[in-house]
Design an enzyme around this catalytic site. Sequence first.
Site, PDB file in Angstrom:
ATOM      1  N   ARG A 106       0.881  -1.185   0.000  1.00 18.43           N
ATOM      2  CA  ARG A 106       0.000   0.000   0.000  1.00 18.43           C
ATOM      3  C   ARG A 106       0.905   1.217   0.000  1.00 18.43           C
ATOM      4  O   ARG A 106       1.690   1.426   0.929  1.00 18.43           O
ATOM      5  CB  ARG A 106      -0.906   0.001   1.232  1.00 18.43           C
ATOM      6  N   HIS A 133      -7.547   0.670  -6.248  1.00 17.88           N
ATOM      7  CA  HIS A 133      -7.737  -0.199  -5.081  1.00 17.88           C
ATOM      8  C   HIS A 133      -8.406  -1.490  -5.587  1.00 17.88           C
ATOM      9  O   HIS A 133      -9.582  -1.756  -5.305  1.00 17.88           O
ATOM     10  CB  HIS A 133      -8.600   0.515  -4.045  1.00 17.88           C
ATOM     11  N   GLN A 136     -10.220  -4.100  -3.292  1.00 19.18           N
ATOM     12  CA  GLN A 136     -11.510  -3.582  -2.824  1.00 19.18           C
ATOM     13  C   GLN A 136     -12.593  -3.849  -3.868  1.00 19.18           C
ATOM     14  O   GLN A 136     -13.688  -4.314  -3.544  1.00 19.18           O
ATOM     15  CB  GLN A 136     -11.379  -2.067  -2.559  1.00 19.18           C
ATOM     16  N   ASP A 227     -17.285   6.806  -1.050  1.00 15.82           N
ATOM     17  CA  ASP A 227     -16.002   6.714  -0.347  1.00 15.82           C
ATOM     18  C   ASP A 227     -15.720   8.109   0.215  1.00 15.82           C
ATOM     19  O   ASP A 227     -16.405   9.083  -0.153  1.00 15.82           O
ATOM     20  CB  ASP A 227     -14.913   6.271  -1.346  1.00 15.82           C
ATOM     21  N   CYS A 267     -16.529   1.504   1.083  1.00 18.97           N
ATOM     22  CA  CYS A 267     -15.329   0.680   1.343  1.00 18.97           C
ATOM     23  C   CYS A 267     -14.858   0.808   2.790  1.00 18.97           C
ATOM     24  O   CYS A 267     -14.153  -0.065   3.276  1.00 18.97           O
ATOM     25  CB  CYS A 267     -14.230   1.075   0.379  1.00 18.97           C
ATOM     26  N   ARG A 295     -13.806  -8.755   1.876  1.00 19.39           N
ATOM     27  CA  ARG A 295     -12.368  -8.484   1.642  1.00 19.39           C
ATOM     28  C   ARG A 295     -11.550  -9.724   1.994  1.00 19.39           C
ATOM     29  O   ARG A 295     -10.611 -10.090   1.297  1.00 19.39           O
ATOM     30  CB  ARG A 295     -11.880  -7.303   2.506  1.00 19.39           C
TER      31      ARG A 295
HETATM   32  N1  NVA Z   1      -9.992   6.621  -1.127  1.00 16.46           N
HETATM   33  C1  NVA Z   1      -9.608   6.202   0.186  1.00 16.46           C
HETATM   34  C2  NVA Z   1      -9.832   4.737   0.358  1.00 16.46           C
HETATM   35  C3  NVA Z   1      -9.543   4.207   1.721  1.00 16.46           C
HETATM   36  C4  NVA Z   1      -9.747   2.742   1.811  1.00 16.46           C
HETATM   37  C5  NVA Z   1      -8.155   6.555   0.421  1.00 16.46           C
HETATM   38  O1  NVA Z   1      -7.339   6.363  -0.497  1.00 16.46           O
HETATM   39  O2  NVA Z   1      -7.834   7.037   1.509  1.00 16.46           O
HETATM   40  N1   CP Z   2     -11.305  -0.259   2.643  1.00 17.20           N
HETATM   41  C1   CP Z   2     -10.036  -0.289   3.060  1.00 17.20           C
HETATM   42  O1   CP Z   2      -9.097  -0.512   2.274  1.00 17.20           O
HETATM   43  O2   CP Z   2      -9.878  -0.084   4.389  1.00 17.20           O
HETATM   44  P1   CP Z   2      -8.516   0.076   5.166  1.00 17.20           P
HETATM   45  O3   CP Z   2      -7.922   1.402   4.786  1.00 17.20           O
HETATM   46  O4   CP Z   2      -8.885   0.000   6.611  1.00 17.20           O
HETATM   47  O5   CP Z   2      -7.594  -1.052   4.751  1.00 17.20           O
END
Ligand code: NVA
Ligand code: CP
Length: 308
Positions: A106, A133, A136, A227, A267, A295
Site C-alpha cells: 500500500r 484499489h 476492494q 467513499d 469501502c 475483503r
Molecule cells: N480513497 C480512500 C480509500 C480508503 C480505503 C483513500 O485512499 O484514503
Molecule cells: N477499505 C479499506 O481498504 O480499508 P482500510 O484502509 O482499513 O484497509
Amino acid sequence: MPKPIRLAVKDFLSSLDISREEVFHILEIAKNFKNNDLNFELKNKVLGLIFDKSSTRTRVSFQVAMSRLGGTSIDLNPTTSQIGRGEPIKDTARVLSRYCDVLAVRTFNQSDLEEYAKWSSKPVINALTDLEHPCQALADFMTIKEEFFDFKNVVLSFIGDGNNVANSLILCGALLEVEVRIACPVGYEPNSLIINKAKKIYKNNSLLKITNDPYKAVSGANVLYTDVWSSMGEENKKLEKDKEFNGFTIDSDLVDKADNDAIVLHCLPAYRSKEITDEVIESKNSRIFEQSENRLHVQQALLSCLIS
Ligand code: NVA
Ligand code: CP
C-alpha cells in the site's frame, strides 16, 4: 469443488491485470472459501505486507486470509524497517522476495508499486495506491453478486470523489460489463486515462456514465456506493473538498431515488454525515459490513490464485 487456478500474470497491480474470466474465477473461489466448501492450503507460505499508509481492513484481512490458508504474514512497518529511511525500492523488493512468497504493498504512487513488481521475484499485490484499489473492487463485486446473483442489468452508482476506489470500480465494472455511473463535483471526475481504458474494454461503452448530478446518477440504480471525499494523503485539502462536495452525501433522500431494493456500499472507513449519513450506514439497504467481510474471502482466493 473448483480448485484455484493460477492467474496468467505474476502481479495484481491493477483491476485490468486479470481477465473477466479470472474475475469470475476469483469470485467463485472466494464464495467457496466463505462457505467453508474449499480445503486449500498455502502451508508455510509467507506474505510480506508493506504499508506506507494506514489500514485496518486490508491489513487484517490479508493477515487472516494467510493464516486461514496455513501460511503466515509479516507486517513491515516503514518506521521500524529500513523502508522509512529511504532504502531504494529495488533493493527492498529484491531482498524481501527472497524471504517472502508474495508481497502486498500500500503506497502513494502507482509507479512505486510497479517498481516493487519489477524488482520482486515473487507476486506483488496492490493493497491501494492513489490510482487504484483493485482488491476492494473484487470484494465489492462479490457483494453485488451475492445480492443480485449476476451482473446483468445491475446499475452501480458511485457518488463522490473520482478517486482510487472509483477508478477500480470503473475498470472492474468494464470487465464485467456492468453499468457504472459516477457522480462527482466538477473537477473531481475520475482520471481520463482510466475512463479511456474502461471505454475500450466495454462492449457497450455507453454503460459508463460520468455526471455532476448525483440525483441523475442514482435514478433507478441498484447499488449506491461512496467513499471519503479526501483520501489518505489529501489531509490538507479537507476543508476545501468538504465545501466542494456539498450535495454529494448519500442520505435517505438520495437512497429513495434509487431502485426500491437498492443496496448501499462504502469501502470504509467512513466520515458519517460527510459522504454518507449514519442513518444510511445503519439502514436495511446497507451491505457495508458484508462488503468488509468479503475483503477476507476474495483476498484468500486471490492469494490462492497467485501463489498456488
Ligand atoms: N480513497 C480512500 C480509500 C480508503 C480505503 C483513500 O485512499 O484514503
Ligand atoms: N477499505 C479499506 O481498504 O480499508 P482500510 O484502509 O482499513 O484497509
